[in-house]
Design an enzyme around this catalytic site. Structure first.
Site, PDB file in Angstrom:
ATOM      1  N   THR A 117      -3.833  -5.073  -9.595  1.00 39.22           N
ATOM      2  CA  THR A 117      -5.211  -4.877  -8.798  1.00 39.22           C
ATOM      3  C   THR A 117      -6.142  -4.166  -9.537  1.00 39.22           C
ATOM      4  O   THR A 117      -5.818  -3.409 -10.246  1.00 39.22           O
ATOM      5  CB  THR A 117      -4.831  -4.054  -7.654  1.00 39.22           C
ATOM      6  OG1 THR A 117      -5.939  -3.572  -6.805  1.00 39.22           O
ATOM      7  CG2 THR A 117      -3.895  -2.914  -7.842  1.00 39.22           C
ATOM      8  N   TYR A 142      -1.060   3.201  -3.699  1.00 42.92           N
ATOM      9  CA  TYR A 142      -1.180   1.577  -3.878  1.00 42.92           C
ATOM     10  C   TYR A 142      -1.526   1.264  -5.279  1.00 42.92           C
ATOM     11  O   TYR A 142      -0.737   0.557  -5.928  1.00 42.92           O
ATOM     12  CB  TYR A 142      -2.180   0.987  -2.902  1.00 42.92           C
ATOM     13  CG  TYR A 142      -2.577  -0.495  -3.339  1.00 42.92           C
ATOM     14  CD1 TYR A 142      -1.620  -1.423  -3.106  1.00 42.92           C
ATOM     15  CD2 TYR A 142      -3.768  -0.943  -3.821  1.00 42.92           C
ATOM     16  CE1 TYR A 142      -1.881  -2.613  -3.311  1.00 42.92           C
ATOM     17  CE2 TYR A 142      -4.097  -1.963  -4.091  1.00 42.92           C
ATOM     18  CZ  TYR A 142      -2.944  -3.154  -4.057  1.00 42.92           C
ATOM     19  OH  TYR A 142      -3.360  -4.260  -4.331  1.00 42.92           O
TER      20      TYR A 142
HETATM   21  N1  UFG Z   1     -16.648  -1.727   3.777  1.00 45.93           N
HETATM   22  C1  UFG Z   1     -17.535  -1.301   4.895  1.00 45.93           C
HETATM   23  N2  UFG Z   1     -17.217  -1.660   6.177  1.00 45.93           N
HETATM   24  C2  UFG Z   1     -15.816  -2.125   6.466  1.00 45.93           C
HETATM   25  C3  UFG Z   1     -15.071  -2.533   5.262  1.00 45.93           C
HETATM   26  C4  UFG Z   1     -15.460  -2.128   3.846  1.00 45.93           C
HETATM   27  O1  UFG Z   1     -18.695  -0.913   4.579  1.00 45.93           O
HETATM   28  O2  UFG Z   1     -15.738  -2.300   7.518  1.00 45.93           O
HETATM   29  C5  UFG Z   1     -17.161  -1.463   2.460  1.00 45.93           C
HETATM   30  C6  UFG Z   1     -16.206  -0.724   1.674  1.00 45.93           C
HETATM   31  O3  UFG Z   1     -16.768   0.838   1.605  1.00 45.93           O
HETATM   32  C7  UFG Z   1     -16.658  -1.342  -0.006  1.00 45.93           C
HETATM   33  C8  UFG Z   1     -16.651  -2.815   0.469  1.00 45.93           C
HETATM   34  O4  UFG Z   1     -16.893  -2.879   1.872  1.00 45.93           O
HETATM   35  O5  UFG Z   1     -17.631  -0.723  -0.415  1.00 45.93           O
HETATM   36  C9  UFG Z   1     -15.361  -3.472   0.199  1.00 45.93           C
HETATM   37  O6  UFG Z   1     -14.136  -3.087   1.051  1.00 45.93           O
HETATM   38  P1  UFG Z   1     -13.029  -3.647   1.288  1.00 45.93           P
HETATM   39  O7  UFG Z   1     -12.092  -2.690   2.093  1.00 45.93           O
HETATM   40  O8  UFG Z   1     -13.220  -5.186   1.616  1.00 45.93           O
HETATM   41  O9  UFG Z   1     -12.176  -3.720  -0.137  1.00 45.93           O
HETATM   42  P2  UFG Z   1     -11.999  -2.586  -1.192  1.00 45.93           P
HETATM   43  O10 UFG Z   1     -12.932  -2.434  -2.438  1.00 45.93           O
HETATM   44  O11 UFG Z   1     -11.987  -1.107  -0.416  1.00 45.93           O
HETATM   45  O12 UFG Z   1     -10.607  -2.527  -1.515  1.00 45.93           O
HETATM   46  C10 UFG Z   1     -10.385  -3.994  -2.320  1.00 45.93           C
HETATM   47  C11 UFG Z   1      -8.905  -4.358  -1.984  1.00 45.93           C
HETATM   48  C12 UFG Z   1      -7.713  -3.319  -2.476  1.00 45.93           C
HETATM   49  C13 UFG Z   1      -7.918  -2.889  -3.775  1.00 45.93           C
HETATM   50  C14 UFG Z   1      -9.134  -2.699  -4.042  1.00 45.93           C
HETATM   51  C15 UFG Z   1      -9.361  -2.461  -5.603  1.00 45.93           C
HETATM   52  O13 UFG Z   1      -8.803  -4.511  -0.739  1.00 45.93           O
HETATM   53  O14 UFG Z   1      -6.522  -3.983  -2.311  1.00 45.93           O
HETATM   54  O15 UFG Z   1     -10.234  -3.505  -3.960  1.00 45.93           O
HETATM   55  O16 UFG Z   1     -10.917  -2.106  -6.211  1.00 45.93           O
HETATM   56  F1  UFG Z   1      -7.007  -2.033  -4.096  1.00 45.93           F
END
Ligand code: UFG
Length: 344
Positions: A117, A142
């Site tokens: 990841t 994680y």
């Molecule tokens: N976001 C929102 N609202 C939501 C959900 C997400 O604004 O309801 C934003 C987050 O703040 C972020 C973006 O959308 O800026 C993407 O968020 P995600 O939760 O979809 O994904 P992440 O980037 O946080 O996490 C992903 C994977 C993880 C991994 C990570 C590595 O889900 O498993 O990328 O960078 F660890």
């Protein structure tokens, strides 16, 4: 020869199982069905119900099938959960990968593809696309649990006749363009899943986590990659290993990012539906911008993405969400019929 897909009833693993079968490979799936679904496993795959840390079961799976490669998707993936239950994550992602690697090597299987990841990078000093050689400083258990597994695989590859490819996924989204599988996890936290649920009135709206990031529109930027391109990279990794390729750790992303607002606008445009957008504070632990430099995978694995288009990602995610809704209605109808005919 067959390929063992652990976690093959889950989101990415089930896409992998279909892609391997499409490519003419024999597929064996091992999954304990904690978050995955039996129906998500392609009927042509041989299925074993159980845990990747069960050494007796692994020995049985390796004895009953002619397996030449293991693709290891089984694992826990929710960042906040990993903060609350770190030992569970080290057990499921690190210890069990160690057991699986040990069983794989003991069975004389030389090829291993591992789901890693972008979380291994943590915060970087700037927002430039991140290279594999960037400092590794995970911000949560994680990311640590996956990084520790990478380290174990690297050391095992130096000591044994065993080679691996670890692919560091960026933001995986979308669903099989043929509609055979998709992201079915209940209570998923991923932005695109949440946004398509909102577009289909499955939730009241979407909260934007942070509007004051140093990005053009103030919301977080991520590198969203279509799940079909991701599994294609795994197929390339498999042929790379079978050709005798050396141990490799490579990023899997497109090398360009979209902001949260851009994603939400795309979901509204593609679905033709609008939904409530609530502007809220930052989510703890989130980085401003996470974008891959994936030139290594393109060069060494000869990987060429075919779905590098946010609209396509969203279209396939929407189609799958609609399918899930129809499925739920069908299940309810069946339940009602069974209750109506049951003798009390
Ligand atoms: N976001 C929102 N609202 C939501 C959900 C997400 O604004 O309801 C934003 C987050 O703040 C972020 C973006 O959308 O800026 C993407 O968020 P995600 O939760 O979809 O994904 P992440 O980037 O946080 O996490 C992903 C994977 C993880 C991994 C990570 C590595 O889900 O498993 O990328 O960078 F660890």
């Amino acid at each position: 020869m067959a390929v063992l897909v652990t976690g093959g009833a889950g989101y990415i693993g089930s896409h992998m199982a279909w892609a391997l079968l499409d490519a003419g490979e024999e597929v064996v799936v091992l999954d304990r069905l904690s978050t995955g679904f039996r129906w998500a496993v392609p009927p042509a795959a041989r299925f074993y119900l159980g845990d990747v840390g069960n050494m007796d079961l692994l020995a049985q799976v390796f004895a009953e099938n002619r397996i030449d490669a293991v693709m290891h998707f089984a694992g826990s993936i929710v960042v906040p959960q990993s903060v609350a239950h770190p030992l569970e994550y080290y057990d499921n992602n690190t210890s069990k990968t160690r057991l699986l690697a040990e069983a794989t090597i003991a069975a004389g299987i030389k090829h291993f593809v591992f789901s890693s990841t972008a979380a291994v990078y943590g915060d970087q000093p700037d927002d430039a696309p991140v290279l594999e050689s960037a400092p590794l400083q995970p911000k949560n258990p994680y990311g640590q649990s996956k990084l520790m597994a990478e380290i174990m695989l690297r050391d095992a590859a130096s000591a044994h006749d065993f080679r691996f490819v670890a692919l560091r996924y960026f933001n995986v989204a979308g669903a099989d363009p043929q509609g055979r599988t998709g992201l079915s996890t209940v209570g998923a936290t991923h932005l695109i899943k949440i946004a398509v649920e909102a577009a289909l009135a499955q939730r009241s709206g979407v909260d934007i986590f942070g509007t004051d990031y140093p990005t053009p529109d103030g919301t977080g930027i991520r590198d969203y990659i279509h799940v079909s391109d991701l599994v294609e990279a795994h197929l390339r990794a498999l042929s790379y290993l079978r050709r005798g390729g050396e141990a490799l750790i490579a990023n899997c992303g497109y090398g360009r990012g979209y902001s949260v607002l851009e994603v939400l606008q795309t979901v509204m445009r593609v679905s033709g539906e609008s939904f409530d957008v609530r502007y809220g504070p930052r989510r703890p632990g989130d980085a401003a911008s996470v974008v891959a430099n994936a030139t290594l995978a393109r060069r060494l694995l000869d990987w060429t993405p075919r779905h590098d288009d946010l609209e396509v990602i969203v279209q396939t995610a929407l189609a799958w969400e609609r399918h899930l809704m129809e499925r739920k209605i069908g299940d309810l109808r069946e339940l009602r019929q069974r209750l109506a005919t049951a003798a009390f």
